[in-house]
Design an enzyme around this catalytic site. Structure first.
Site, short mmCIF file in Angstrom:
data_model
loop_
_atom_site.label_atom_id
_atom_site.label_comp_id
_atom_site.label_asym_id
_atom_site.label_seq_id
_atom_site.Cartn_x
_atom_site.Cartn_y
_atom_site.Cartn_z
N CYS A 194 -20.02 44.91 -12.80
CA CYS A 194 -20.69 43.34 -12.79
C CYS A 194 -22.01 43.68 -11.92
CB CYS A 194 -19.48 43.06 -11.66
SG CYS A 194 -18.10 42.44 -12.42
N HIS B 225 -21.34 37.93 -9.33
CA HIS B 225 -20.81 36.97 -7.69
C HIS B 225 -21.22 37.78 -7.12
CE1 HIS B 225 -19.35 41.00 -7.28
NE2 HIS B 225 -18.95 41.50 -8.66
#
Length: 489
Positions: free
Chosen positions: A161, A153
Protein backbone atom coordinates in the site's frame (compact mmCIF):
# COMPACT_ATOMS: atom_id res chain seq x y z
CA UNK A 1 -15.18 34.88 0.32
CA UNK A 2 -12.67 33.03 2.52
CA UNK A 3 -14.97 33.43 5.53
CA UNK A 4 -17.98 31.98 3.70
CA UNK A 5 -15.96 29.02 2.41
CA UNK A 6 -14.56 28.33 5.88
CA UNK A 7 -18.01 28.39 7.48
CA UNK A 8 -19.27 25.98 4.82
CA UNK A 9 -16.36 23.61 5.52
CA UNK A 10 -17.04 23.63 9.26
CA UNK A 11 -20.79 23.14 8.92
CA UNK A 12 -20.63 20.30 6.37
CA UNK A 13 -20.02 17.49 8.90
CA UNK A 14 -22.85 18.74 11.13
CA UNK A 15 -25.25 18.94 8.19
CA UNK A 16 -24.22 15.41 7.18
CA UNK A 17 -24.98 14.02 10.62
CA UNK A 18 -28.39 15.70 10.81
CA UNK A 19 -29.43 14.57 7.33
CA UNK A 20 -28.41 10.98 8.01
CA UNK A 21 -30.29 10.86 11.30
CA UNK A 22 -33.42 12.33 9.72
CA UNK A 23 -33.28 9.79 6.92
CA UNK A 24 -34.11 6.89 9.25
CA UNK A 25 -32.64 4.43 11.69
CA UNK A 26 -30.17 2.70 9.42
CA UNK A 27 -27.44 1.59 11.81
CA UNK A 28 -24.66 1.95 9.19
CA UNK A 29 -25.64 5.53 8.45
CA UNK A 30 -25.88 6.44 12.13
CA UNK A 31 -22.48 4.83 12.70
CA UNK A 32 -20.98 6.97 9.95
CA UNK A 33 -22.66 10.11 11.25
CA UNK A 34 -20.96 9.48 14.59
CA UNK A 35 -17.58 8.68 12.99
CA UNK A 36 -15.51 11.65 14.06
CA UNK A 37 -12.45 10.57 12.06
CA UNK A 38 -14.34 10.46 8.75
CA UNK A 39 -16.11 13.78 9.41
CA UNK A 40 -13.13 15.95 10.29
CA UNK A 41 -13.43 19.24 8.40
CA UNK A 42 -10.87 20.41 5.89
CA UNK A 43 -8.32 22.47 7.88
CA UNK A 44 -8.89 26.26 7.74
CA UNK A 45 -5.43 26.92 6.25
CA UNK A 46 -6.15 24.52 3.41
CA UNK A 47 -9.53 26.16 2.81
CA UNK A 48 -7.78 29.53 2.66
CA UNK A 49 -5.29 28.12 0.13
CA UNK A 50 -8.21 27.00 -2.05
CA UNK A 51 -9.67 30.50 -2.09
CA UNK A 52 -6.30 31.97 -3.03
CA UNK A 53 -6.06 29.52 -5.95
CA UNK A 54 -9.63 30.18 -7.16
CA UNK A 55 -10.90 26.78 -6.04
CA UNK A 56 -14.19 25.81 -4.40
CA UNK A 57 -14.24 23.57 -1.36
CA UNK A 58 -16.33 20.93 -3.15
CA UNK A 59 -14.77 21.14 -6.61
CA UNK A 60 -13.32 17.93 -8.15
CA UNK A 61 -9.91 16.61 -7.10
CA UNK A 62 -7.22 14.47 -8.77
CA UNK A 63 -4.37 12.63 -7.03
CA UNK A 64 -0.91 11.93 -8.44
CA UNK A 65 1.69 9.82 -6.64
CA UNK A 66 5.41 9.23 -7.24
CA UNK A 67 7.29 6.36 -5.59
CA UNK A 68 10.89 7.45 -6.05
CA UNK A 69 10.19 10.97 -4.81
CA UNK A 70 7.85 9.54 -2.13
CA UNK A 71 5.31 12.30 -2.73
CA UNK A 72 1.53 12.40 -3.14
CA UNK A 73 -0.03 15.42 -4.85
CA UNK A 74 -3.63 16.58 -4.49
CA UNK A 75 -4.79 18.64 -7.47
CA UNK A 76 -8.08 20.50 -7.44
CA UNK A 77 -10.19 21.99 -10.21
CA UNK A 78 -10.25 25.76 -10.38
CA UNK A 79 -13.22 27.84 -11.49
CA UNK A 80 -11.66 27.97 -14.97
CA UNK A 81 -12.01 24.18 -15.30
CA UNK A 82 -8.28 23.44 -15.20
CA UNK A 83 -6.63 21.51 -12.38
CA UNK A 84 -4.02 23.20 -10.20
CA UNK A 85 -1.79 21.76 -7.49
CA UNK A 86 -3.29 22.28 -4.05
CA UNK A 87 -0.84 20.46 -1.79
CA UNK A 88 2.03 17.93 -1.87
CA UNK A 89 2.20 15.33 0.90
CA UNK A 90 5.42 13.39 1.65
CA UNK A 91 4.72 9.65 1.74
CA UNK A 92 5.61 7.99 5.04
CA UNK A 93 6.06 4.48 3.62
CA UNK A 94 5.52 2.46 0.44
CA UNK A 95 6.62 -1.11 -0.19
CA UNK A 96 8.00 -3.22 -3.00
CA UNK A 97 10.13 -2.08 -5.92
CA UNK A 98 9.73 0.42 -8.71
CA UNK A 99 7.33 -1.17 -11.18
CA UNK A 100 3.70 -2.32 -11.36
CA UNK A 101 2.04 -4.84 -9.09
CA UNK A 102 1.89 -8.30 -10.71
CA UNK A 103 0.39 -10.78 -8.29
CA UNK A 104 -1.15 -11.16 -4.86
CA UNK A 105 1.49 -11.21 -2.14
CA UNK A 106 4.36 -9.64 -4.09
CA UNK A 107 4.34 -6.60 -1.74
CA UNK A 108 4.25 -4.30 -4.76
CA UNK A 109 2.34 -1.02 -4.59
CA UNK A 110 0.39 -0.55 -7.85
CA UNK A 111 1.27 1.81 -10.69
CA UNK A 112 -1.11 3.11 -13.33
CA UNK A 113 -4.42 4.97 -13.59
CA UNK A 114 -7.29 4.15 -11.27
CA UNK A 115 -10.71 5.57 -10.44
CA UNK A 116 -11.85 6.15 -6.85
CA UNK A 117 -15.61 6.30 -6.20
CA UNK A 118 -17.41 6.78 -2.86
CA UNK A 119 -17.74 3.03 -2.25
CA UNK A 120 -13.93 2.77 -2.11
CA UNK A 121 -13.68 5.16 0.84
CA UNK A 122 -13.25 3.32 4.15
CA UNK A 123 -14.12 5.42 7.23
CA UNK A 124 -13.67 2.40 9.53
CA UNK A 125 -10.19 1.40 8.41
CA UNK A 126 -7.90 -0.39 10.85
CA UNK A 127 -5.29 2.11 9.64
CA UNK A 128 -7.17 5.24 10.75
CA UNK A 129 -8.78 6.13 7.38
CA UNK A 130 -8.22 4.79 3.87
CA UNK A 131 -9.42 4.54 0.31
CA UNK A 132 -9.03 1.59 -2.05
CA UNK A 133 -6.95 2.33 -5.16
CA UNK A 134 -9.16 0.10 -7.32
CA UNK A 135 -6.36 -2.29 -8.31
CA UNK A 136 -6.64 -4.33 -10.46
CA UNK A 137 -8.18 -2.20 -13.20
CA UNK A 138 -9.25 -3.59 -16.60
CA UNK A 139 -5.69 -3.33 -17.95
CA UNK A 140 -4.27 -5.27 -14.99
CA UNK A 141 -6.92 -7.97 -15.32
CA UNK A 142 -6.29 -8.34 -19.05
CA UNK A 143 -2.70 -9.34 -18.18
CA UNK A 144 -3.80 -11.77 -15.47
CA UNK A 145 -2.48 -9.62 -12.65
CA UNK A 146 -3.88 -10.34 -9.19
CA UNK A 147 -4.13 -8.54 -5.87
CA UNK A 148 -6.74 -6.97 -3.64
CA UNK A 149 -7.32 -4.30 -1.00
CA UNK A 150 -4.44 -2.08 -2.14
CA UNK A 151 -4.98 1.12 -0.17
CA UNK A 152 -3.81 4.60 0.56
CA UNK A 153 -4.13 4.73 4.34
CA UNK A 154 -2.67 6.03 7.60
CA UNK A 155 -0.41 4.53 10.26
CA UNK A 156 2.81 4.70 8.19
CA UNK A 157 2.71 0.92 7.65
CA UNK A 158 2.75 -0.75 4.22
CA UNK A 159 2.60 -4.21 2.66
CA UNK A 160 1.77 -3.24 -0.91
CA UNK A 161 0.00 0.00 0.00
CA UNK A 162 0.85 3.69 0.17
CA UNK A 163 0.97 4.72 3.82
CA UNK A 164 0.65 8.25 5.13
CA UNK A 165 0.51 9.55 8.69
CA UNK A 166 -2.92 9.64 10.30
CA UNK A 167 -3.01 13.44 10.09
CA UNK A 168 -2.20 13.36 6.37
CA UNK A 169 -4.82 10.76 5.46
CA UNK A 170 -7.41 12.71 7.48
CA UNK A 171 -6.84 15.72 5.20
CA UNK A 172 -6.77 13.69 1.99
CA UNK A 173 -9.90 11.78 3.00
CA UNK A 174 -11.71 15.04 3.80
CA UNK A 175 -10.78 16.49 0.40
CA UNK A 176 -12.14 13.40 -1.36
CA UNK A 177 -15.30 13.45 0.74
CA UNK A 178 -16.00 17.10 -0.08
CA UNK A 179 -15.48 16.48 -3.80
CA UNK A 180 -18.14 13.74 -3.66
CA UNK A 181 -20.50 16.10 -1.83
CA UNK A 182 -19.91 18.56 -4.67
CA UNK A 183 -21.05 16.03 -7.27
CA UNK A 184 -17.82 14.36 -8.43
CA UNK A 185 -18.70 10.73 -9.10
CA UNK A 186 -15.09 9.49 -8.93
CA UNK A 187 -11.65 11.05 -8.72
CA UNK A 188 -8.66 9.87 -10.72
CA UNK A 189 -5.64 8.33 -8.98
CA UNK A 190 -2.41 8.32 -11.00
CA UNK A 191 0.48 6.26 -9.56
CA UNK A 192 3.95 6.53 -11.12
CA UNK A 193 7.36 5.00 -10.33
CA UNK A 194 8.91 8.49 -10.46
CA UNK A 195 8.24 11.90 -12.00
CA UNK A 196 8.12 11.20 -15.71
CA UNK A 197 10.94 13.55 -16.71
CA UNK A 198 13.54 12.94 -19.39
CA UNK A 199 16.24 12.75 -16.71
CA UNK A 200 14.41 10.03 -14.79
CA UNK A 201 13.59 8.10 -17.95
CA UNK A 202 17.27 8.17 -18.92
CA UNK A 203 18.30 7.06 -15.45
CA UNK A 204 16.00 4.04 -15.62
CA UNK A 205 16.48 3.27 -19.34
CA UNK A 206 17.75 -0.26 -18.64
CA UNK A 207 14.78 -1.23 -16.45
CA UNK A 208 12.62 -4.05 -17.89
CA UNK A 209 9.50 -2.05 -16.90
CA UNK A 210 10.40 0.73 -19.34
CA UNK A 211 7.78 -0.26 -22.01
CA UNK A 212 5.04 -0.03 -19.36
CA UNK A 213 6.41 3.25 -18.03
CA UNK A 214 6.50 4.76 -21.50
CA UNK A 215 2.85 3.79 -21.93
CA UNK A 216 1.64 5.46 -18.73
CA UNK A 217 3.91 8.44 -19.45
CA UNK A 218 1.54 9.21 -22.34
CA UNK A 219 -1.24 9.72 -19.80
CA UNK A 220 1.08 11.85 -17.70
CA UNK A 221 1.84 13.98 -20.76
CA UNK A 222 -1.86 14.38 -21.55
CA UNK A 223 -2.40 15.79 -18.07
CA UNK A 224 0.72 17.96 -18.19
CA UNK A 225 -0.21 19.70 -21.44
CA UNK A 226 -3.94 20.12 -20.76
CA UNK A 227 -4.20 20.34 -16.93
CA UNK A 228 -7.41 18.37 -17.38
CA UNK A 229 -8.19 14.85 -16.16
CA UNK A 230 -7.38 12.51 -19.07
CA UNK A 231 -10.10 10.11 -20.14
CA UNK A 232 -8.75 6.58 -19.71
CA UNK A 233 -9.72 3.53 -21.77
CA UNK A 234 -8.13 0.13 -22.41
CA UNK A 235 -7.85 -2.08 -25.50
CA UNK A 236 -5.36 -4.62 -26.86
CA UNK A 237 -3.92 -4.84 -23.33
CA UNK A 238 -2.79 -1.23 -23.31
CA UNK A 239 -3.86 2.21 -22.08
CA UNK A 240 -5.61 4.70 -24.38
CA UNK A 241 -6.00 8.34 -23.36
CA UNK A 242 -8.58 10.95 -24.41
CA UNK A 243 -10.09 8.82 -27.16
CA UNK A 244 -13.18 10.19 -28.92
CA UNK A 245 -15.39 9.01 -31.79
CA UNK A 246 -14.01 9.47 -35.30
CA UNK A 247 -15.60 11.99 -37.68
CA UNK A 248 -18.86 10.73 -39.18
CA UNK A 249 -19.19 8.04 -36.48
CA UNK A 250 -22.67 7.62 -35.09
CA UNK A 251 -21.71 6.42 -31.63
CA UNK A 252 -18.83 6.51 -29.16
CA UNK A 253 -16.22 3.75 -29.43
CA UNK A 254 -16.62 0.77 -27.12
CA UNK A 255 -13.40 -0.39 -25.46
CA UNK A 256 -12.47 -3.81 -24.14
CA UNK A 257 -9.08 -4.26 -22.50
CA UNK A 258 -8.55 -7.70 -24.07
CA UNK A 259 -10.09 -6.98 -27.49
CA UNK A 260 -8.97 -5.17 -30.59
CA UNK A 261 -9.11 -1.39 -30.33
CA UNK A 262 -12.17 0.23 -31.92
CA UNK A 263 -11.88 3.13 -34.31
CA UNK A 264 -11.12 6.30 -32.37
CA UNK A 265 -9.32 9.62 -32.65
CA UNK A 266 -7.56 11.92 -30.21
CA UNK A 267 -8.45 15.63 -30.47
CA UNK A 268 -5.86 17.43 -32.61
CA UNK A 269 -5.07 20.10 -30.03
CA UNK A 270 -4.22 17.43 -27.45
CA UNK A 271 -2.44 15.08 -29.84
CA UNK A 272 -0.18 17.79 -31.25
CA UNK A 273 0.74 19.17 -27.81
CA UNK A 274 1.53 15.69 -26.49
CA UNK A 275 3.55 14.84 -29.61
CA UNK A 276 5.69 17.97 -29.19
CA UNK A 277 6.32 17.19 -25.54
CA UNK A 278 7.26 13.60 -26.32
CA UNK A 279 9.70 14.73 -29.01
CA UNK A 280 11.39 17.12 -26.58
CA UNK A 281 11.60 14.48 -23.88
CA UNK A 282 12.91 11.80 -26.26
CA UNK A 283 15.62 14.14 -27.56
CA UNK A 284 16.67 15.07 -24.04
CA UNK A 285 16.67 11.43 -22.95
CA UNK A 286 18.85 10.43 -25.93
CA UNK A 287 21.22 13.29 -25.15
CA UNK A 288 21.58 12.23 -21.53
CA UNK A 289 22.11 8.59 -22.50
CA UNK A 290 24.79 9.52 -25.03
CA UNK A 291 26.61 11.47 -22.32
CA UNK A 292 26.76 8.33 -20.22
CA UNK A 293 24.19 9.22 -17.59
CA UNK A 294 24.50 6.44 -14.96
CA UNK A 295 21.65 3.95 -14.91
CA UNK A 296 19.76 3.10 -11.75
CA UNK A 297 20.63 -0.09 -9.97
CA UNK A 298 18.37 -3.10 -10.60
CA UNK A 299 17.29 -5.80 -8.17
CA UNK A 300 18.26 -3.79 -5.13
CA UNK A 301 16.64 -6.08 -2.57
CA UNK A 302 15.30 -3.00 -0.76
CA UNK A 303 11.63 -3.14 0.18
CA UNK A 304 10.12 0.17 -0.88
CA UNK A 305 10.87 3.69 0.21
CA UNK A 306 10.16 6.56 2.57
CA UNK A 307 10.29 10.31 2.19
CA UNK A 308 13.45 11.82 3.62
CA UNK A 309 11.53 14.03 6.04
CA UNK A 310 10.34 10.88 7.81
CA UNK A 311 13.64 9.01 7.51
CA UNK A 312 15.38 11.93 9.24
CA UNK A 313 13.18 11.45 12.33
CA UNK A 314 13.99 7.77 12.80
CA UNK A 315 17.27 6.53 14.30
CA UNK A 316 19.30 5.02 11.46
CA UNK A 317 16.40 5.78 9.11
CA UNK A 318 16.79 5.14 5.41
CA UNK A 319 14.83 6.39 2.39
CA UNK A 320 15.32 3.05 0.62
CA UNK A 321 14.34 3.38 -3.04
CA UNK A 322 13.14 6.96 -2.56
CA UNK A 323 15.29 10.02 -3.16
CA UNK A 324 17.11 10.86 0.02
CA UNK A 325 20.74 11.66 -0.49
CA UNK A 326 23.42 10.86 2.07
CA UNK A 327 23.25 10.82 5.85
CA UNK A 328 24.30 14.47 6.00
CA UNK A 329 21.27 15.58 3.99
CA UNK A 330 19.02 13.58 6.31
CA UNK A 331 20.76 15.07 9.34
CA UNK A 332 19.95 18.56 8.06
CA UNK A 333 16.24 17.74 8.32
CA UNK A 334 16.30 16.53 11.92
CA UNK A 335 15.02 19.84 13.28
CA UNK A 336 12.41 20.32 10.57
CA UNK A 337 8.73 19.79 11.24
CA UNK A 338 7.32 16.29 10.79
CA UNK A 339 4.05 16.19 8.78
CA UNK A 340 2.12 14.15 11.30
CA UNK A 341 2.72 11.60 14.02
CA UNK A 342 5.22 8.85 13.24
CA UNK A 343 4.28 5.61 15.04
CA UNK A 344 6.93 4.06 17.26
CA UNK A 345 6.51 0.81 15.33
CA UNK A 346 7.48 2.30 11.97
CA UNK A 347 9.78 0.06 9.94
CA UNK A 348 11.96 2.08 7.53
CA UNK A 349 13.42 0.52 4.38
CA UNK A 350 16.58 -1.42 5.06
CA UNK A 351 19.67 -0.37 3.08
CA UNK A 352 21.15 -3.08 0.89
CA UNK A 353 24.65 -3.88 2.10
CA UNK A 354 25.36 -6.56 -0.50
CA UNK A 355 27.93 -5.71 -3.20
CA UNK A 356 26.46 -4.10 -6.27
CA UNK A 357 26.94 -6.67 -9.02
CA UNK A 358 25.33 -4.82 -11.90
CA UNK A 359 27.87 -1.99 -12.05
CA UNK A 360 30.65 -2.39 -14.62
CA UNK A 361 34.03 -3.38 -13.21
CA UNK A 362 36.83 -0.99 -14.10
CA UNK A 363 39.73 -3.04 -15.47
CA UNK A 364 43.34 -1.88 -15.21
CA UNK A 365 44.47 -3.67 -18.38
CA UNK A 366 42.81 -5.01 -21.47
CA UNK A 367 43.91 -8.53 -20.53
CA UNK A 368 41.71 -8.46 -17.45
CA UNK A 369 38.66 -6.76 -18.90
CA UNK A 370 36.72 -9.97 -19.28
CA UNK A 371 37.99 -11.58 -16.10
CA UNK A 372 35.25 -12.86 -13.79
CA UNK A 373 35.44 -11.07 -10.45
CA UNK A 374 35.06 -13.33 -7.41
CA UNK A 375 32.21 -12.44 -5.13
CA UNK A 376 32.74 -11.39 -1.53
CA UNK A 377 33.44 -14.30 0.77
CA UNK A 378 35.10 -16.49 -1.89
CA UNK A 379 38.68 -17.59 -1.35
CA UNK A 380 41.14 -19.03 -3.83
CA UNK A 381 40.46 -22.76 -3.91
CA UNK A 382 42.05 -25.63 -5.80
CA UNK A 383 40.35 -24.84 -9.10
CA UNK A 384 41.02 -21.09 -8.87
CA UNK A 385 44.68 -21.75 -8.08
CA UNK A 386 45.00 -24.16 -10.97
CA UNK A 387 43.35 -21.66 -13.36
CA UNK A 388 45.72 -18.94 -12.25
CA UNK A 389 48.75 -21.14 -12.80
CA UNK A 390 47.77 -22.02 -16.35
CA UNK A 391 47.09 -18.37 -17.17
CA UNK A 392 43.27 -18.21 -17.05
CA UNK A 393 42.12 -15.20 -15.04
CA UNK A 394 44.16 -13.38 -12.39
CA UNK A 395 45.64 -9.92 -12.48
CA UNK A 396 48.73 -8.82 -14.37
CA UNK A 397 50.71 -8.54 -11.15
CA UNK A 398 49.77 -12.06 -10.13
CA UNK A 399 50.79 -13.39 -13.57
CA UNK A 400 54.18 -11.68 -13.33
CA UNK A 401 54.74 -13.03 -9.85
CA UNK A 402 53.93 -16.53 -11.05
CA UNK A 403 56.33 -16.22 -13.98
CA UNK A 404 59.14 -15.12 -11.66
CA UNK A 405 58.86 -18.25 -9.54
CA UNK A 406 60.58 -21.49 -10.51
CA UNK A 407 58.24 -24.07 -12.00
CA UNK A 408 56.29 -25.85 -9.30
CA UNK A 409 56.17 -29.62 -9.24
CA UNK A 410 53.15 -31.21 -10.81
CA UNK A 411 50.48 -31.29 -8.10
CA UNK A 412 48.94 -34.60 -7.14
CA UNK A 413 45.21 -34.53 -7.89
CA UNK A 414 43.28 -34.25 -4.70
CA UNK A 415 39.87 -35.57 -3.95
CA UNK A 416 37.23 -32.98 -4.85
CA UNK A 417 36.03 -31.11 -1.79
CA UNK A 418 32.39 -30.36 -1.19
CA UNK A 419 31.83 -26.68 -0.59
CA UNK A 420 30.74 -26.11 2.99
CA UNK A 421 29.32 -22.65 2.51
CA UNK A 422 27.94 -20.58 -0.33
CA UNK A 423 29.43 -17.19 -1.22
CA UNK A 424 27.70 -14.68 0.99
CA UNK A 425 26.91 -12.18 -1.73
CA UNK A 426 25.35 -14.57 -4.23
CA UNK A 427 22.02 -14.84 -2.46
CA UNK A 428 20.57 -12.15 -0.28
CA UNK A 429 18.20 -13.63 2.27
CA UNK A 430 15.01 -11.66 2.43
CA UNK A 431 13.63 -10.65 5.85
CA UNK A 432 10.99 -12.84 7.39
CA UNK A 433 7.48 -12.22 6.12
CA UNK A 434 5.86 -9.66 8.30
CA UNK A 435 2.96 -10.84 10.38
CA UNK A 436 -0.33 -9.03 10.11
CA UNK A 437 -0.59 -6.80 13.08
CA UNK A 438 -3.33 -6.97 15.63
CA UNK A 439 -5.60 -3.96 15.65
CA UNK A 440 -4.25 -1.27 17.94
CA UNK A 441 -6.83 1.37 17.24
CA UNK A 442 -8.54 1.03 20.60
CA UNK A 443 -5.40 2.29 22.32
CA UNK A 444 -5.08 5.28 19.99
CA UNK A 445 -7.00 8.55 20.10
CA UNK A 446 -9.84 8.78 17.59
CA UNK A 447 -8.86 12.18 16.22
CA UNK A 448 -5.60 13.57 14.97
CA UNK A 449 -4.83 17.27 14.51
CA UNK A 450 -4.49 18.38 10.93
CA UNK A 451 -1.10 18.35 9.24
CA UNK A 452 -1.41 22.07 8.61
CA UNK A 453 -2.06 22.98 12.24
CA UNK A 454 -0.18 20.34 14.22
CA UNK A 455 2.96 21.19 16.17
CA UNK A 456 6.26 19.58 15.41
CA UNK A 457 6.15 16.00 16.58
CA UNK A 458 9.04 14.69 18.70
CA UNK A 459 11.16 11.97 17.21
CA UNK A 460 9.99 8.49 18.26
CA UNK A 461 12.01 6.29 20.54
CA UNK A 462 14.59 4.13 18.79
CA UNK A 463 13.25 0.84 17.50
CA UNK A 464 15.18 -2.24 18.43
CA UNK A 465 17.07 -3.97 15.68
CA UNK A 466 14.91 -7.05 15.85
CA UNK A 467 11.63 -5.21 15.51
CA UNK A 468 9.61 -6.15 12.45
CA UNK A 469 6.79 -4.09 11.05
CA UNK A 470 3.51 -5.88 11.48
CA UNK A 471 0.72 -4.77 9.24
CA UNK A 472 -1.14 -5.31 6.05
CA UNK A 473 -3.76 -3.70 3.86
CA UNK A 474 -6.95 -2.99 5.82
CA UNK A 475 -10.08 -5.01 5.19
CA UNK A 476 -12.82 -3.10 3.39
CA UNK A 477 -16.08 -3.03 5.29
CA UNK A 478 -19.10 -4.56 3.57
CA UNK A 479 -21.16 -1.45 4.17
CA UNK A 480 -19.79 0.93 1.56
CA UNK A 481 -19.27 4.67 1.68
CA UNK A 482 -21.78 4.95 -1.17
CA UNK A 483 -24.45 3.09 0.76
CA UNK A 484 -23.91 5.18 3.85
CA UNK A 485 -24.51 8.38 1.95
CA UNK A 486 -27.43 7.04 -0.13
CA UNK A 487 -29.87 9.13 1.90
CA UNK A 488 -28.25 12.31 0.64
CA UNK A 489 -28.54 11.49 -3.07
Amino acid sequence: MIHRTLVRALLAPAALAISVLLAGCNSDQISLANNAKANQPVPPKLVAAMSEKDMDLQSPILIRLFKEEAELEVWKQTRSGDFALLKTYPICRWSGDLGPKIREGDRQAPEGFYSINPSQMNPQSAYYLSFNTGYPNAFDRSLGRTGSELMVHGDCSSRGCYAMTDEQIAEIYALGRESFFGGQKAFQFQAYPFRMTAANMAKHRNNPNMPFWKMIKVGNDHFEVTKREPKVDFCEKKYVFDATRPPNATRDPVFDASAKCPAYVIPDEIASAVREKEQRDDAEMAKLASKGTPVARLNTGIDGGMNKIFASKIPEGSTGLSDGGDSQSLQSLVLSRAPGTIPGTVNPPKPNLAPQQDEPVVATTSATASTRVATAGESEGVFASFARKVGVGGTADASQATAARPPAPTPVPAKPKVAETKPQSVVRVAPKHEVKRETRQAARPALKPSVTDTAAAPAPAPVSAGTQLAGSAPVMQSNSFDNRFSAMK
